[in-house]
Scaffold this active site. Structure first.
Site, PDB file in Angstrom:
ATOM      1  N   GLY A  13       0.994  -1.455  -0.132  1.00  0.00           N
ATOM      2  CA  GLY A  13       0.000   0.108   0.052  1.00  0.00           C
ATOM      3  C   GLY A  13       0.752   1.392   0.153  1.00  0.00           C
ATOM      4  O   GLY A  13       1.892   1.338   0.654  1.00  0.00           O
ATOM      5  N   ARG A  74       0.634  -4.773  -5.200  1.00  0.00           N
ATOM      6  CA  ARG A  74       0.905  -6.239  -4.408  1.00  0.00           C
ATOM      7  C   ARG A  74       1.248  -7.205  -5.260  1.00  0.00           C
ATOM      8  O   ARG A  74       0.443  -7.413  -6.393  1.00  0.00           O
ATOM      9  CB  ARG A  74      -0.478  -6.448  -3.277  1.00  0.00           C
ATOM     10  N   ASP A 105       6.087  -5.079   5.897  1.00  0.00           N
ATOM     11  CA  ASP A 105       6.696  -6.230   6.281  1.00  0.00           C
ATOM     12  C   ASP A 105       6.616  -7.285   5.300  1.00  0.00           C
ATOM     13  O   ASP A 105       7.623  -8.115   5.122  1.00  0.00           O
ATOM     14  CB  ASP A 105       6.228  -6.979   7.738  1.00  0.00           C
ATOM     15  N   THR A 128       4.386   2.458   5.444  1.00  0.00           N
ATOM     16  CA  THR A 128       3.073   2.173   5.403  1.00  0.00           C
ATOM     17  C   THR A 128       2.196   3.032   6.581  1.00  0.00           C
ATOM     18  O   THR A 128       2.828   3.313   7.398  1.00  0.00           O
ATOM     19  CB  THR A 128       2.936   0.432   5.906  1.00  0.00           C
ATOM     20  N   ILE A 129       0.983   3.334   5.963  1.00  0.00           N
ATOM     21  CA  ILE A 129       0.387   4.119   7.091  1.00  0.00           C
ATOM     22  C   ILE A 129       0.191   3.274   8.364  1.00  0.00           C
ATOM     23  O   ILE A 129      -0.444   3.902   9.385  1.00  0.00           O
ATOM     24  CB  ILE A 129      -0.852   4.544   6.380  1.00  0.00           C
ATOM     25  N   ASP A 130       0.228   1.945   8.344  1.00  0.00           N
ATOM     26  CA  ASP A 130      -0.363   1.119   9.595  1.00  0.00           C
ATOM     27  C   ASP A 130       0.495   1.102  10.745  1.00  0.00           C
ATOM     28  O   ASP A 130       0.065   0.896  11.850  1.00  0.00           O
ATOM     29  CB  ASP A 130      -0.623  -0.269   9.038  1.00  0.00           C
ATOM     30  N   ASP A 132       2.952  -1.018  11.545  1.00  0.00           N
ATOM     31  CA  ASP A 132       2.888  -2.115  12.154  1.00  0.00           C
ATOM     32  C   ASP A 132       3.900  -3.072  11.978  1.00  0.00           C
ATOM     33  O   ASP A 132       3.700  -4.210  11.844  1.00  0.00           O
ATOM     34  CB  ASP A 132       1.428  -2.912  11.782  1.00  0.00           C
ATOM     35  N   ARG A 174      -6.054  -3.200   8.855  1.00  0.00           N
ATOM     36  CA  ARG A 174      -6.500  -4.332   8.193  1.00  0.00           C
ATOM     37  C   ARG A 174      -5.806  -5.406   9.693  1.00  0.00           C
ATOM     38  O   ARG A 174      -6.607  -6.053  10.211  1.00  0.00           O
ATOM     39  CB  ARG A 174      -6.151  -4.882   7.219  1.00  0.00           C
ATOM     40  N   LYS A 216     -24.098  14.210  27.736  1.00  0.00           N
ATOM     41  CA  LYS A 216     -23.173  14.287  26.423  1.00  0.00           C
ATOM     42  C   LYS A 216     -24.196  14.561  25.098  1.00  0.00           C
ATOM     43  O   LYS A 216     -25.150  13.661  24.886  1.00  0.00           O
ATOM     44  CB  LYS A 216     -22.477  12.843  26.274  1.00  0.00           C
ATOM     45  N   GLU A 225     -10.553  -0.922  11.230  1.00  0.00           N
ATOM     46  CA  GLU A 225     -10.889  -1.644   9.995  1.00  0.00           C
ATOM     47  C   GLU A 225     -10.954  -3.118  10.571  1.00  0.00           C
ATOM     48  O   GLU A 225     -12.038  -3.957  10.042  1.00  0.00           O
ATOM     49  CB  GLU A 225     -10.247  -1.393   8.901  1.00  0.00           C
TER      50      GLU A 225
HETATM   51  O1  F6P Z   1      -1.558  -0.073   3.445  1.00  0.00           O
HETATM   52  C1  F6P Z   1      -2.062  -0.530   4.374  1.00  0.00           C
HETATM   53  C2  F6P Z   1      -3.380  -0.454   4.355  1.00  0.00           C
HETATM   54  O2  F6P Z   1      -3.963   0.980   3.909  1.00  0.00           O
HETATM   55  C3  F6P Z   1      -4.328  -0.956   5.592  1.00  0.00           C
HETATM   56  O3  F6P Z   1      -4.394  -0.154   6.411  1.00  0.00           O
HETATM   57  C4  F6P Z   1      -5.503  -1.636   4.629  1.00  0.00           C
HETATM   58  O4  F6P Z   1      -6.179  -2.433   5.536  1.00  0.00           O
HETATM   59  C5  F6P Z   1      -5.217  -1.968   3.344  1.00  0.00           C
HETATM   60  O5  F6P Z   1      -3.847  -1.266   3.234  1.00  0.00           O
HETATM   61  C6  F6P Z   1      -6.200  -1.679   2.252  1.00  0.00           C
HETATM   62  O6  F6P Z   1      -5.588  -2.228   1.146  1.00  0.00           O
HETATM   63  P1  F6P Z   1      -5.935  -2.033  -0.288  1.00  0.00           P
HETATM   64  O7  F6P Z   1      -5.816  -0.390  -0.801  1.00  0.00           O
HETATM   65  O8  F6P Z   1      -5.155  -2.831  -1.180  1.00  0.00           O
HETATM   66  O9  F6P Z   1      -7.365  -2.248  -0.319  1.00  0.00           O
END
Ligand code: F6P
Length: 324
Positions: A13, A74, A105, A128-130, A132, A174, A216, A225
């Protein structure tokens, strides 16, 4: 070995800041008299021979741009040994002597295989934005993605307050709750649901109702997600059917992957791109740029080939405590 020609690709991604890393790799390499070939669309583009020569101006005016000028993909074929062997032949045929991979990774596992099976020199840059990846406190893109989600949720909070509504806001991740946890704390979310968490609907409903009882006007529940985007709709249905609670769903989705990188992402990506080339010049590979104790360093690539355990439930507790 002193390298005269290196290849560069992005994989997995995309993430804001990848362009800053590309720029830093290209400019550092050229500064040291090393030629750089860009490989379009990740490992898939490599297998198709999608090469583009990089010069000083091909990375001009990109530091502020989201996405990746090299594009990414990918690549399921890369899991197979015969495709990796073919890739090494293609690289050698181009005269490329080492490869820098910007990705997650999974992409690093792919790079590690090139070294293990063919002793092809590789260096990784975590993007990666995650956030992780094991072995590093930071991956390029996380800060920008968090900022984007915060801005979106602040807007949702405005309308949630006006209409006294509850919102389930789903953020990306994910396999990771890193975005959800940081964004949840920073937006004063009433609850954060982790990516791998079995939702306790009873507790969620009790929390929402307790908030309403003490006056509230709105509740924001940040949902990581998890394996299937859209899980917030299931939670919405249970809240309605079993607890007679109305909740609105907002799925932020790929908006979190785009946009101009923050200063943190620009700065870290620039350091990482520079260090990745220096590592090859110093004969240190297979390696990866990492952030440890807040500093950008080189580490063995092997240390960054797994998912990080970033389900920090303490942040979930923090968000809940601060929003009572
Ligand atoms: O790159 C990481 C990510 O953005 C995750 O946060 C997300 O679950 C996934 O990729 C989505 O992947 P795609 O863009 O292939 O649907």
């Amino acid at each position: 070995m002193s390298f005269k020609h290196i290849g560069l690709l992005c994989s997995g991604g995309d993430a804001p800041g990848m362009n800053c890393a590309i720029r830093a790799v290209v400019r550092t390499a050229i500064y040291h008299g090393i030629k750089v070939t860009g490989i379009k669309r990740g490992y898939a583009g490599l297998l198709r021979g999608e090469f583009t020569p990089m010069n000083l101006s091909s990375v001009g005016n990109i530091i502020q741009r989201g996405g990746t000028i090299l594009q990414t993909s990918r690549c399921p074929e890369w899991m197979k040994k015969e495709f990796r062997a073919k890739a090494v032949d293609i690289l050698k045929h181009q005269g490329i002597e080492a490869l820098i991979v910007i990705g997650g990774d999974g992409s690093f596992n792919g790079a590690m295989a090139l070294w293990d099976e063919h002793q092809f020199p590789v260096v990784g840059i975590p993007g990666t934005i995650d956030n992780d990846i094991s072995g590093t406190e930071y991956t390029i893109g996380f800060d920008t993605a968090v900022q984007t989600a915060i801005e979106a949720i602040d807007k949702i909070r405005d309308t949630a307050h006006s209409h006294a509504r509850t919102f389930l806001v789903e953020v990306m991740g994910r396999n990771s709750s890193a975005i959800a946890l940081k964004v949840g704390v920073c937006t004063g979310a009433e609850n954060i649901l982790l990516n791998n968490e079995k939702v306790n609907h009873q507790k969620l409903s009790d929390d929402i109702q307790r908030g309403m009882a003490r006056g509230k006007d709105s509740s924001i529940i940040v949902v990581a997600e998890g394996p299937t985007a859209g899980r917030s709709y299931d939670i919405q249905n249970v809240l309605k059917d079993m607890y007679h609670l109305e909740a609105h769903v907002a799925i932020l989705g790929h908006i979190q992957r785009g946009g101009s990188p923050t200063s943190n992402d620009r700065f870290i990506a620039s350091q990482m791109g520079n260090m990745a080339v220096q590592s090859l010049i110093d004969g240190k590979y297979p390696t990866v740029t990492v952030v440890r104790s807040g500093k950008v360093l080189m580490a063995p690539l092997m240390e960054c080939t797994k998912k990080a355990d970033n389900n920090l439930e303490e942040f979930q507790k923090l968000a809940e405590t601060l929003s009572i």
